[in-house]
Design an enzyme around this catalytic site. Structure first.
Site, PDB file in Angstrom:
ATOM      1  N   ASP A   1      -9.635   0.655   7.306  1.00  6.65           N
ATOM      2  CA  ASP A   1      -8.858   0.178   8.456  1.00  6.65           C
ATOM      3  C   ASP A   1      -7.387  -0.037   8.133  1.00  6.65           C
ATOM      4  O   ASP A   1      -6.560  -0.092   9.036  1.00  6.65           O
ATOM      5  CB  ASP A   1      -9.419  -1.172   8.926  1.00  6.65           C
ATOM      6  CG  ASP A   1     -10.913  -1.162   9.117  1.00  6.65           C
ATOM      7  OD1 ASP A   1     -11.363  -1.247  10.251  1.00  6.65           O
ATOM      8  OD2 ASP A   1     -11.635  -1.062   8.108  1.00  6.65           O
TER       9      ASP A   1
ATOM     10  N   GLU B   1       0.808  -1.222   0.000  1.00  3.23           N
ATOM     11  CA  GLU B   1       0.000   0.000   0.000  1.00  3.23           C
ATOM     12  C   GLU B   1       0.837   1.267   0.000  1.00  3.23           C
ATOM     13  O   GLU B   1       0.490   2.244  -0.679  1.00  3.23           O
ATOM     14  CB  GLU B   1      -0.956   0.007   1.195  1.00  3.23           C
ATOM     15  CG  GLU B   1      -2.120  -0.972   1.064  1.00  3.23           C
ATOM     16  CD  GLU B   1      -1.843  -2.331   1.675  1.00  3.23           C
ATOM     17  OE1 GLU B   1      -0.705  -2.542   2.136  1.00  3.23           O
ATOM     18  OE2 GLU B   1      -2.755  -3.188   1.691  1.00  3.23           O
TER      19      GLU B   1
ATOM     20  N   HIS C   1     -11.537  -4.471  10.758  1.00  2.00           N
ATOM     21  CA  HIS C   1     -12.189  -4.410   9.449  1.00  2.00           C
ATOM     22  C   HIS C   1     -13.559  -3.722   9.513  1.00  2.00           C
ATOM     23  O   HIS C   1     -14.389  -3.924   8.635  1.00  2.00           O
ATOM     24  CB  HIS C   1     -12.406  -5.815   8.886  1.00  2.00           C
ATOM     25  CG  HIS C   1     -11.166  -6.482   8.371  1.00  2.00           C
ATOM     26  ND1 HIS C   1     -10.180  -6.967   9.190  1.00  2.00           N
ATOM     27  CD2 HIS C   1     -10.748  -6.748   7.108  1.00  2.00           C
ATOM     28  CE1 HIS C   1      -9.219  -7.510   8.454  1.00  2.00           C
ATOM     29  NE2 HIS C   1      -9.543  -7.387   7.190  1.00  2.00           N
TER      30      HIS C   1
HETATM   31  C1  LIG Z   1      -2.512  -4.211   4.927  1.00  2.00           C
HETATM   32  C2  LIG Z   1      -3.621  -5.007   4.331  1.00  2.00           C
HETATM   33  N1  LIG Z   1      -3.887  -4.857   3.022  1.00  2.00           N
HETATM   34  C3  LIG Z   1      -4.870  -5.580   2.452  1.00  2.00           C
HETATM   35  C4  LIG Z   1      -5.600  -6.458   3.195  1.00  2.00           C
HETATM   36  C5  LIG Z   1      -6.735  -7.242   2.548  1.00  2.00           C
HETATM   37  N2  LIG Z   1      -6.313  -8.629   2.363  1.00  2.00           N
HETATM   38  C6  LIG Z   1      -6.593  -9.550   3.287  1.00  2.00           C
HETATM   39  S1  LIG Z   1      -5.934 -11.030   2.911  1.00  2.00           S
HETATM   40  C7  LIG Z   1      -5.281 -10.431   1.485  1.00  2.00           C
HETATM   41  C8  LIG Z   1      -4.480 -11.350   0.619  1.00  2.00           C
HETATM   42  C9  LIG Z   1      -3.354 -11.935   1.366  1.00  2.00           C
HETATM   43  O1  LIG Z   1      -2.623 -12.770   0.542  1.00  2.00           O
HETATM   44  P1  LIG Z   1      -1.477 -13.631   1.159  1.00  2.00           P
HETATM   45  O2  LIG Z   1      -0.578 -12.789   2.002  1.00  2.00           O
HETATM   46  O3  LIG Z   1      -0.817 -14.356   0.039  1.00  2.00           O
HETATM   47  O4  LIG Z   1      -2.209 -14.626   2.154  1.00  2.00           O
HETATM   48  P2  LIG Z   1      -3.353 -15.685   1.833  1.00  2.00           P
HETATM   49  O5  LIG Z   1      -4.666 -15.010   1.927  1.00  2.00           O
HETATM   50  O6  LIG Z   1      -3.085 -16.228   0.484  1.00  2.00           O
HETATM   51  O7  LIG Z   1      -3.228 -16.715   2.913  1.00  2.00           O
HETATM   52  C10 LIG Z   1      -5.586  -9.091   1.315  1.00  2.00           C
HETATM   53  C11 LIG Z   1      -5.178  -8.284   0.161  1.00  2.00           C
HETATM   54  C12 LIG Z   1      -5.306  -6.562   4.563  1.00  2.00           C
HETATM   55  N3  LIG Z   1      -6.010  -7.365   5.368  1.00  2.00           N
HETATM   56  N4  LIG Z   1      -4.310  -5.833   5.100  1.00  2.00           N
END
Ligand SMILES: Cc1ncc(C[n+]2csc(CCOP(=O)(O)OP(=O)(O)O)c2C)c(N)n1
Lengths: 351, 335
Positions: free
Chosen positions: A103, A78, A147
């Site tokens: 959030d 981000e 969230h």
């Molecule tokens: C700082 C932040 N940005 C975006 C999100 C939204 N988000 C939640 S899970 C996710 C994907 C995460 O991917 P990964 O790290 O590969 O983990 P996975 O879900 O595949 O286990 C996103 C973009 C978040 N929770 N926190």
């Protein structure tokens, strides 16, 4: 006592809504698409804005229409992509960047408040940052403390960004159009509960009439969502609908509630607040953000400064400075529910 | 699959047993989550409302880590935390109760499924991507200062490895030689974004080189290879040799969250065939240390444990709404 000026500056006229109905999400997307068609400098960027279409459907269909050069999925970086949006805006592009949930601003806040929001000022007005940062806000569906926040007060506290918060499809489209056309950085916060999503309990007003052509809802102009003479509810976003429901209910008892939908937190339409409270003398602020040090205090201060000694009642219905709890009953005991709003209005007119 | 000579038959059966227990738990949550969300999926409705991120397919990572940790070691996990929590010894009943939002839950119903905290076993997780990594550094520092050989394991997804917190954490842990093991679960997807569209290198393991620490990538979700890689990293950390990074190529068997139609996903057809549990079951059967009866028994034992936890959760009291403002501060304090 000051009241609203009798001669209002004529702002661009908002068109009649017409009969075509859209969900808030679709209205937002339509605004973005129209601006992308008219201005090739507009592009969309963020996590899951492409094939997924935005977790809350804020970009659905844009990838198909405009392709991956203009609708760009980003890594979960981000700070980097919001900063990139700033740089692109400085060079004359008009990015619409999505931060998936408000959030998450913590991980990229420096780019937002020290850069996006300050560059215009620091450059003595010489550098513009025409960028929209849109993000989902609000709770009510047990998504927990990280969230479910609104946080518009936090963005609003830091000077240099406009903060808009639509409550319905008509405003969502008009405010998005205005935000994209604005030469200032605009934070555009949409409450998940007003988007009209199929997988979330729908507020009936999350689908509404929206003009087909592009139009602006001017940033900084509140709306009288319901006229009344006994008590003013000043509010925004999903709480507008709760407040209207309460107003309708109490009307049968002869309590006449005015509901002001702020639509914009920065700049705040102080005239509209003062005009309404000057008339009713009773003010209830309803805000789904945390109570202390935020919007509700600002609205009350605005009324108090303009109407010294003229207020018969002031109160607020907000989140009582507690992280949003997960369990449903706990969450609903801290959210500004219709029941809490109704109780506040009854108290307001009792005094 | 490489056979690790150090693993006894019992160890290997335990790895499978853990994987089965985790899957059984996730399937039970899946069932309970969807049980009362119809007609029409409403994310806020039902006994288990809110977002639900399940880890089916990623069991080998949890089992491989858990086998090396003992009481006192710490773990920080992600928004997809159940498998890691179970393998780390988090009380399953209290965890289930938290997921059901009950007063008996780990967080008394305040936290929910993405925010599980169990101080007894030093477990925590975060709903903010990558932000679970930095606290592991502090836990490791505390262990180091206390003169123990305890370690902290910090787990994140491959999507998280593109955030600032990941890079800052690796640098600081390396600089201070902290006893941390970083584990990246590469399940190919960050919600709808494939790793090819998010990550500039084919493997996050190579990123370890930038910080002067060992980096290993384990392919194929192979539990014994994961076990071996984590074993070496934990040994290093306990010996005061500093942090390591391990990336596991694992598998997201289901959607990012429940309700995810996965329209973006082109690899779905081959996914069930890559399920690590039948794969490892067959492996152990071929090796002559498991038969169908023993596997069935494993499943039955897991079911008994899980269903007891679910029943405990469901029969536990809901929190009193009047207590919603409790726990913002320690006792007596108010804003
Ligand atoms: C700082 C932040 N940005 C975006 C999100 C939204 N988000 C939640 S899970 C996710 C994907 C995460 O991917 P990964 O790290 O590969 O983990 P996975 O879900 O595949 O286990 C996103 C973009 C978040 N929770 N926190």
């Amino acid at each position: 006592m000051s009241t609203a000026p009798t001669t209002q500056i004529q702002l661009p006229l908002e068109p009649e809504a017409g009969r075509r109905k859209l969900s808030t999400a679709k209205a937002m997307v339509e605004a973005i698409a129209q601006q992308m068609h008219t201005d090739e400098k507009v592009f969309v960027m963020g996590e899951d804005v492409g094939a997924y279409g935005g977790i809350f459907s804020s970009t659905t269909g844009l990838l198909d229409e405009f392709g991956p050069e203009r609708v760009i999925d980003t890594p979960i970086s981000e700070t980097a992509f919001i900063g990139l949006g700033i740089g692109a805006a400085v060079e004359g592009m008009r990015p619409v960047v999505e931060l998936m949930f408000a959030d998450f601003f913590g991980v990229c806040m420096d780019q937002i408040y020290n850069h996006m929001a300050k560059i215009h000022y620091e450059s003595g007005g010489n550098v513009r940052v025409p960028m929209v940062l849109m993000s989902a806000a609000g709770g009510g569906y047990s998504d927990g403390a990280q969230h479910s926040q609104c946080l518009w007060g936090t963005f609003a506290h830091l000077p240099g960004m406009k903060v808009v918060v639509p409550s319905n499809p008509y405003d969502a489209k008009g405010l998005m159009t205005a935000a994209i056309r604005s030469d200032d950085p605009v934070i555009y916060l949409f409450h998940k509960g007003i988007m009209g999503l199929g997988w979330m309990k729908k507020n009936p007003r999350s689908i509404g009439a929206v003009p087909t052509d592009a139009y602006e809802v001017p940033i900084g102009k509140a709306r009288v969502a319901r006229e009344g003479k006994d008590v003013s509810i000043v509010t925004l976003s999903l709480s507008v609908h709760h407040s209207l429901d309460v107003a309708e209910k109490l009307a049968s008892e002869g309590i006449d509630v005015e509901v002001i939908d702020l639509r914009t937190v920065v700049p705040l339409d102080r005239e509209a607040i003062v005009a309404s409270v000057g008339k009713t003398r009773r003010l209830v602020v309803v805000d789904e953000d945390y109570q202390s040090f935020g919007l509700s205090g600002e609205v009350i201060a605005t009324a108090a400064e303009a109407l010294p000694g003229g207020l018969k009642h002031v109160s607020r219905v907000a989140v009582p400075d507690v992280p949003i709890p997960y369990a449903r009953d706990l969450e609903y005991s801290v959210l500004p529910t219709p029941a809490r709003i109704e109780a506040a209005v009854r108290q307001a007119v009792a005094g | 699959m490489t056979v690790q000579s150090a693993l006894s038959a019992t160890d290997r059966l335990n790895l499978l047993r853990m994987m089965v227990l985790i899957r059984t738990f996730e399937e039970a949550i899946l069932r309970e989550y969807h049980a009362d969300k119809s007609p029409g999926f409403d994310i806020g409705a039902g006994l288990v409302p809110g977002e639900m991120h399940l880890a089916a397919g990623q069991e080998p990572v949890a089992a491989g880590i858990g086998a090396h940790l003992s009481l006192g070691d710490a773990m920080t996990a992600t928004h997809r935390p159940h498998h890691l929590a179970i393998a780390h010894g988090v009380d399953m009943r209290k965890m289930a109760a938290e997921i059901f939002g009950r007063e008996t839950g780990l967080g008394r119903g305040r936290g929910g499924h993405m925010h599980l905290f169990d101080p007894e076993v030093h477990f925590s997780c975060s709903g903010i991507v990558a932000e679970g990594l930095p606290p592991a550094l502090g836990q490791a520092l505390a262990f180091q200062r206390a003169g123990t050989d305890k370690v902290a394991v910090a787990v994140a997804g491959e999507g998280a490895a593109n955030s600032g917190a990941f890079h800052e954490s690796l640098n600081l842990a390396a600089l201070w030689k902290l006893p941390v093991v970083f584990v990246i679960e590469d399940n190919d997807w960050g919600i709808s974004v494939p790793r090819s569209a998010s990550t500039s290198v084919p493997s996050n393991a190579v990123r370890a080189a930038s910080y002067g620490i060992p980096g290993t990538r384990v392919e194929d979700n192979a539990v014994e290879d994961i076990w071996a890689a984590v074993g070496e990293a934990v040994r290093r950390a306990r010996a005061g040799e500093g942090p390591s990074l391990i990336e596991v190529h694992t598998l997201r068997l289901w959607g990012h969250f429940e309700g995810d139609a996965q329209g973006y996903r082109g690899d779905l057809e081959g996914v069930p065939g890559r399920d690590p549990i039948p794969t490892y079951q067959k492996h152990l059967t071929d090796a002559g240390i498991l038969d169908d009866g023993a596997f069935t028994e494993m499943g039955a034992a897991a079911s008994a444990t899980v269903e007891e936890a679910i029943a405990f959760a469901k029969s536990s009291p809901l929190p009193d709404p009047a207590d919603a403002l409790k726990y913002v501060f320690t006792e007596g304090a108010q804003s």
